[in-house]
Design a protein around this motif. Sequence first.
Motif, PDB file in Angstrom:
ATOM      1  N   UNK A 267       0.824  -1.206   0.000  1.00  0.00           N
ATOM      2  CA  UNK A 267       0.000   0.000   0.000  1.00  0.00           C
ATOM      3  C   UNK A 267       0.861   1.260   0.000  1.00  0.00           C
ATOM      4  N   UNK A 268       1.920   1.260   0.776  1.00  0.00           N
ATOM      5  CA  UNK A 268       2.821   2.414   0.810  1.00  0.00           C
ATOM      6  C   UNK A 268       3.410   2.685  -0.576  1.00  0.00           C
ATOM      7  N   UNK A 269       3.672   1.635  -1.327  1.00  0.00           N
ATOM      8  CA  UNK A 269       4.182   1.784  -2.697  1.00  0.00           C
ATOM      9  C   UNK A 269       3.056   2.154  -3.665  1.00  0.00           C
ATOM     10  N   UNK A 270       1.928   1.468  -3.541  1.00  0.00           N
ATOM     11  CA  UNK A 270       0.843   1.584  -4.517  1.00  0.00           C
ATOM     12  C   UNK A 270       0.116   2.920  -4.472  1.00  0.00           C
ATOM     13  N   UNK A 271       0.018   3.518  -3.305  1.00  0.00           N
ATOM     14  CA  UNK A 271      -0.745   4.767  -3.177  1.00  0.00           C
ATOM     15  C   UNK A 271      -0.244   5.864  -4.109  1.00  0.00           C
ATOM     16  N   UNK A 272       0.992   5.766  -4.541  1.00  0.00           N
ATOM     17  CA  UNK A 272       1.587   6.764  -5.431  1.00  0.00           C
ATOM     18  C   UNK A 272       1.361   6.423  -6.902  1.00  0.00           C
ATOM     19  N   UNK A 273       0.830   5.246  -7.164  1.00  0.00           N
ATOM     20  CA  UNK A 273       0.673   4.764  -8.519  1.00  0.00           C
ATOM     21  C   UNK A 273      -0.666   5.203  -9.122  1.00  0.00           C
ATOM     22  N   UNK A 274      -0.604   5.698 -10.348  1.00  0.00           N
ATOM     23  CA  UNK A 274      -1.806   6.198 -11.039  1.00  0.00           C
ATOM     24  C   UNK A 274      -2.867   5.108 -11.200  1.00  0.00           C
ATOM     25  N   UNK A 275      -2.436   3.877 -11.506  1.00  0.00           N
ATOM     26  CA  UNK A 275      -3.386   2.772 -11.690  1.00  0.00           C
ATOM     27  C   UNK A 275      -4.131   2.473 -10.393  1.00  0.00           C
ATOM     28  N   UNK A 276      -3.407   2.455  -9.280  1.00  0.00           N
ATOM     29  CA  UNK A 276      -4.043   2.235  -7.979  1.00  0.00           C
ATOM     30  C   UNK A 276      -5.068   3.326  -7.696  1.00  0.00           C
ATOM     31  N   UNK A 277      -4.671   4.577  -7.886  1.00  0.00           N
ATOM     32  CA  UNK A 277      -5.560   5.712  -7.602  1.00  0.00           C
ATOM     33  C   UNK A 277      -6.853   5.572  -8.403  1.00  0.00           C
ATOM     34  N   UNK A 278      -6.731   5.201  -9.661  1.00  0.00           N
ATOM     35  CA  UNK A 278      -7.912   5.013 -10.519  1.00  0.00           C
ATOM     36  C   UNK A 278      -8.804   3.882  -9.985  1.00  0.00           C
ATOM     37  N   UNK A 279      -8.199   2.727  -9.715  1.00  0.00           N
ATOM     38  CA  UNK A 279      -8.975   1.568  -9.258  1.00  0.00           C
ATOM     39  C   UNK A 279      -9.542   1.757  -7.853  1.00  0.00           C
ATOM     40  N   UNK A 280      -8.851   2.509  -7.022  1.00  0.00           N
ATOM     41  CA  UNK A 280      -9.265   2.673  -5.629  1.00  0.00           C
ATOM     42  C   UNK A 280     -10.581   3.442  -5.504  1.00  0.00           C
ATOM     43  N   UNK A 281     -10.950   4.180  -6.528  1.00  0.00           N
ATOM     44  CA  UNK A 281     -12.236   4.901  -6.472  1.00  0.00           C
ATOM     45  C   UNK A 281     -13.411   3.935  -6.364  1.00  0.00           C
ATOM     46  N   UNK A 282     -13.215   2.681  -6.779  1.00  0.00           N
ATOM     47  CA  UNK A 282     -14.271   1.663  -6.727  1.00  0.00           C
ATOM     48  C   UNK A 282     -14.177   0.765  -5.491  1.00  0.00           C
ATOM     49  N   UNK A 283     -13.148   0.973  -4.690  1.00  0.00           N
ATOM     50  CA  UNK A 283     -12.910   0.108  -3.529  1.00  0.00           C
ATOM     51  C   UNK A 283     -14.005   0.303  -2.476  1.00  0.00           C
ATOM     52  N   UNK A 284     -14.503  -0.812  -1.931  1.00  0.00           N
ATOM     53  CA  UNK A 284     -15.521  -0.745  -0.888  1.00  0.00           C
ATOM     54  C   UNK A 284     -14.924  -0.132   0.365  1.00  0.00           C
ATOM     55  N   UNK A 285     -15.621   0.844   0.913  1.00  0.00           N
ATOM     56  CA  UNK A 285     -15.111   1.521   2.112  1.00  0.00           C
ATOM     57  C   UNK A 285     -16.257   2.037   2.959  1.00  0.00           C
ATOM     58  N   UNK A 286     -15.896   2.516   4.111  1.00  0.00           N
ATOM     59  CA  UNK A 286     -16.861   3.063   5.063  1.00  0.00           C
ATOM     60  C   UNK A 286     -16.960   4.572   4.846  1.00  0.00           C
ATOM     61  N   UNK A 287     -18.195   5.039   4.767  1.00  0.00           N
ATOM     62  CA  UNK A 287     -18.469   6.468   4.639  1.00  0.00           C
ATOM     63  C   UNK A 287     -19.150   6.907   5.932  1.00  0.00           C
ATOM     64  N   UNK A 288     -18.431   7.652   6.727  1.00  0.00           N
ATOM     65  CA  UNK A 288     -18.869   8.054   8.071  1.00  0.00           C
ATOM     66  C   UNK A 288     -20.236   8.734   8.080  1.00  0.00           C
ATOM     67  N   UNK A 289     -20.491   9.606   7.116  1.00  0.00           N
ATOM     68  CA  UNK A 289     -21.739  10.381   7.087  1.00  0.00           C
ATOM     69  C   UNK A 289     -22.637  10.015   5.924  1.00  0.00           C
ATOM     70  N   UNK A 290     -22.524   8.780   5.476  1.00  0.00           N
ATOM     71  CA  UNK A 290     -23.377   8.327   4.395  1.00  0.00           C
ATOM     72  C   UNK A 290     -22.741   8.514   3.032  1.00  0.00           C
ATOM     73  N   UNK A 291     -23.503   8.174   2.009  1.00  0.00           N
ATOM     74  CA  UNK A 291     -23.054   8.257   0.629  1.00  0.00           C
ATOM     75  C   UNK A 291     -24.181   8.883  -0.187  1.00  0.00           C
ATOM     76  N   UNK A 292     -24.079  10.181  -0.401  1.00  0.00           N
ATOM     77  CA  UNK A 292     -25.102  10.899  -1.157  1.00  0.00           C
ATOM     78  C   UNK A 292     -25.034  10.448  -2.621  1.00  0.00           C
ATOM     79  N   UNK A 293     -26.107  10.348  -3.309  1.00  0.00           N
ATOM     80  CA  UNK A 293     -27.468  10.717  -2.933  1.00  0.00           C
ATOM     81  C   UNK A 293     -28.269   9.573  -2.319  1.00  0.00           C
ATOM     82  N   UNK A 294     -27.610   8.480  -1.930  1.00  0.00           N
ATOM     83  CA  UNK A 294     -28.320   7.294  -1.472  1.00  0.00           C
ATOM     84  C   UNK A 294     -28.762   7.390  -0.020  1.00  0.00           C
ATOM     85  N   UNK A 295     -27.816   7.545   0.855  1.00  0.00           N
ATOM     86  CA  UNK A 295     -28.095   7.643   2.302  1.00  0.00           C
ATOM     87  C   UNK A 295     -27.184   8.728   2.842  1.00  0.00           C
TER      88      UNK A 295
END
Length: 166
Positions: free
Chosen positions: A131-159
Amino acid sequence: MRDLINQTRLGIRSNLYYLSLYGALALPDICGALSSANGQASGEKYKKWFDKYVGEKYEGFLDGEDCYFFRCSLLHQGSSQHPKNTYGRYIFIEPSASGGNIFHCNVLNDALNIDVRVFCEDILAGAETWLAEAEKDEQFVKNFTKFMRRYENGLAPYIVGLPVIS
Protein backbone atom coordinates in the motif's frame (compact mmCIF):
# COMPACT_ATOMS: atom_id res chain seq x y z
CA MET A 1 -7.79 -0.26 2.45
CA ARG A 2 -6.34 0.52 5.86
CA ASP A 3 -9.72 -0.24 7.44
CA LEU A 4 -9.69 -3.72 5.90
CA ILE A 5 -6.14 -4.33 7.10
CA ASN A 6 -6.92 -2.99 10.58
CA GLN A 7 -10.14 -4.99 10.92
CA THR A 8 -8.36 -8.18 9.87
CA ARG A 9 -5.67 -7.47 12.47
CA LEU A 10 -8.34 -6.78 15.10
CA GLY A 11 -9.87 -10.16 14.26
CA ILE A 12 -6.56 -11.88 14.98
CA ARG A 13 -6.25 -10.08 18.32
CA SER A 14 -9.83 -11.05 19.16
CA ASN A 15 -9.16 -14.74 18.38
CA LEU A 16 -11.46 -14.63 15.35
CA TYR A 17 -9.18 -16.90 13.37
CA TYR A 18 -11.61 -17.97 10.65
CA LEU A 19 -12.51 -14.38 9.78
CA SER A 20 -8.90 -13.26 9.96
CA LEU A 21 -7.73 -16.09 7.73
CA TYR A 22 -10.45 -15.41 5.16
CA GLY A 23 -9.60 -11.70 5.18
CA ALA A 24 -5.86 -12.29 4.92
CA LEU A 25 -6.24 -14.75 2.06
CA ALA A 26 -8.39 -12.27 0.12
CA LEU A 27 -5.85 -9.43 0.42
CA PRO A 28 -3.42 -10.60 -2.30
CA ASP A 29 -6.38 -10.73 -4.73
CA ILE A 30 -7.51 -7.23 -3.77
CA CYS A 31 -4.00 -5.77 -3.89
CA GLY A 32 -3.25 -7.40 -7.23
CA ALA A 33 -6.49 -6.09 -8.71
CA LEU A 34 -6.02 -2.56 -7.42
CA SER A 35 -2.57 -2.41 -9.02
CA SER A 36 -3.63 -3.82 -12.39
CA ALA A 37 -4.58 -2.10 -15.63
CA ASN A 38 -8.00 -3.78 -15.78
CA GLY A 39 -8.72 -3.60 -12.04
CA GLN A 40 -9.52 -7.32 -11.94
CA ALA A 41 -8.09 -10.12 -9.81
CA SER A 42 -6.54 -13.24 -11.33
CA GLY A 43 -4.65 -16.26 -10.13
CA GLU A 44 -1.44 -15.04 -11.75
CA LYS A 45 -1.70 -11.62 -10.07
CA TYR A 46 -2.34 -13.31 -6.72
CA LYS A 47 0.68 -15.59 -7.03
CA LYS A 48 2.97 -12.77 -8.15
CA TRP A 49 1.81 -10.49 -5.31
CA PHE A 50 2.25 -13.21 -2.65
CA ASP A 51 5.71 -14.12 -3.89
CA LYS A 52 6.81 -10.48 -3.89
CA TYR A 53 5.33 -9.31 -0.57
CA VAL A 54 5.12 -12.46 1.59
CA GLY A 55 6.94 -15.34 -0.08
CA GLU A 56 10.39 -14.64 1.33
CA LYS A 57 9.12 -15.51 4.81
CA TYR A 58 7.96 -18.92 3.60
CA GLU A 59 10.80 -20.02 1.30
CA GLY A 60 10.87 -23.76 1.10
CA PHE A 61 7.40 -24.10 2.62
CA LEU A 62 4.84 -21.96 0.79
CA ASP A 63 4.86 -19.99 -2.45
CA GLY A 64 2.29 -17.94 -4.32
CA GLU A 65 0.94 -20.91 -6.24
CA ASP A 66 0.30 -23.05 -3.16
CA CYS A 67 -1.15 -20.11 -1.26
CA TYR A 68 -3.46 -19.37 -4.20
CA PHE A 69 -4.74 -22.96 -4.27
CA PHE A 70 -5.22 -22.84 -0.51
CA ARG A 71 -7.11 -19.55 -0.89
CA CYS A 72 -9.33 -21.12 -3.56
CA SER A 73 -10.16 -24.17 -1.47
CA LEU A 74 -10.82 -22.17 1.71
CA LEU A 75 -12.79 -19.26 0.28
CA HIS A 76 -14.85 -21.32 -2.18
CA GLN A 77 -15.23 -24.71 -0.51
CA GLY A 78 -14.41 -24.00 3.13
CA SER A 79 -11.62 -26.57 2.91
CA SER A 80 -7.91 -26.64 3.70
CA GLN A 81 -7.37 -29.22 0.96
CA HIS A 82 -6.91 -28.55 -2.76
CA PRO A 83 -6.03 -31.28 -5.28
CA LYS A 84 -3.33 -29.13 -6.92
CA ASN A 85 -1.57 -28.16 -3.67
CA THR A 86 1.85 -29.43 -2.70
CA TYR A 87 0.41 -30.37 0.70
CA GLY A 88 -2.55 -32.59 1.42
CA ARG A 89 -3.88 -30.01 3.86
CA TYR A 90 -3.01 -27.03 6.03
CA ILE A 91 -3.17 -27.24 9.81
CA PHE A 92 -3.46 -24.25 12.11
CA ILE A 93 -3.03 -24.73 15.86
CA GLU A 94 -5.01 -22.19 17.80
CA PRO A 95 -2.54 -20.01 19.70
CA SER A 96 -4.52 -20.21 22.93
CA ALA A 97 -4.12 -24.00 22.94
CA SER A 98 -0.39 -24.05 22.33
CA GLY A 99 0.77 -23.01 25.79
CA GLY A 100 2.59 -20.00 24.38
CA ASN A 101 4.51 -22.07 21.84
CA ILE A 102 4.46 -21.14 18.17
CA PHE A 103 4.09 -23.98 15.69
CA HIS A 104 4.93 -22.56 12.27
CA CYS A 105 6.24 -23.92 8.98
CA ASN A 106 6.32 -27.54 10.04
CA VAL A 107 5.67 -30.33 7.57
CA LEU A 108 3.72 -33.14 9.23
CA ASN A 109 3.42 -36.08 6.85
CA ASP A 110 1.56 -34.47 3.93
CA ALA A 111 0.37 -31.37 5.84
CA LEU A 112 1.84 -27.92 6.38
CA ASN A 113 1.42 -26.54 9.88
CA ILE A 114 1.28 -22.74 10.01
CA ASP A 115 0.67 -20.44 12.96
CA VAL A 116 -2.52 -18.59 12.06
CA ARG A 117 -1.49 -15.36 13.77
CA VAL A 118 1.95 -15.30 12.17
CA PHE A 119 0.52 -16.13 8.75
CA CYS A 120 -2.15 -13.43 8.88
CA GLU A 121 0.31 -10.86 10.21
CA ASP A 122 2.77 -11.72 7.44
CA ILE A 123 0.13 -11.06 4.79
CA LEU A 124 -1.01 -7.88 6.56
CA ALA A 125 2.57 -6.61 6.71
CA GLY A 126 2.92 -7.37 3.00
CA ALA A 127 -0.28 -5.44 2.30
CA GLU A 128 1.00 -2.46 4.28
CA THR A 129 4.29 -2.48 2.37
CA TRP A 130 2.43 -2.80 -0.94
CA LEU A 131 0.00 0.00 0.00
CA ALA A 132 2.82 2.41 0.81
CA GLU A 133 4.18 1.78 -2.70
CA ALA A 134 0.84 1.58 -4.52
CA GLU A 135 -0.74 4.77 -3.18
CA LYS A 136 1.59 6.76 -5.43
CA ASP A 137 0.67 4.76 -8.52
CA GLU A 138 -1.81 6.20 -11.04
CA GLN A 139 -3.39 2.77 -11.69
CA PHE A 140 -4.04 2.24 -7.98
CA VAL A 141 -5.56 5.71 -7.60
CA LYS A 142 -7.91 5.01 -10.52
CA ASN A 143 -8.98 1.57 -9.26
CA PHE A 144 -9.27 2.67 -5.63
CA THR A 145 -12.24 4.90 -6.47
CA LYS A 146 -14.27 1.66 -6.73
CA PHE A 147 -12.91 0.11 -3.53
CA MET A 148 -15.52 -0.74 -0.89
CA ARG A 149 -15.11 1.52 2.11
CA ARG A 150 -16.86 3.06 5.06
CA TYR A 151 -18.47 6.47 4.64
CA GLU A 152 -18.87 8.05 8.07
CA ASN A 153 -21.74 10.38 7.09
CA GLY A 154 -23.38 8.33 4.39
CA LEU A 155 -23.05 8.26 0.63
CA ALA A 156 -25.10 10.90 -1.16
CA PRO A 157 -27.47 10.72 -2.93
CA TYR A 158 -28.32 7.29 -1.47
CA ILE A 159 -28.10 7.64 2.30
CA VAL A 160 -26.99 10.76 4.15
CA GLY A 161 -26.25 11.17 7.87
CA LEU A 162 -25.64 7.51 8.73
CA PRO A 163 -22.45 5.50 8.39
CA VAL A 164 -22.56 3.13 5.40
CA ILE A 165 -20.22 0.70 3.74
CA SER A 166 -20.27 0.71 -0.05
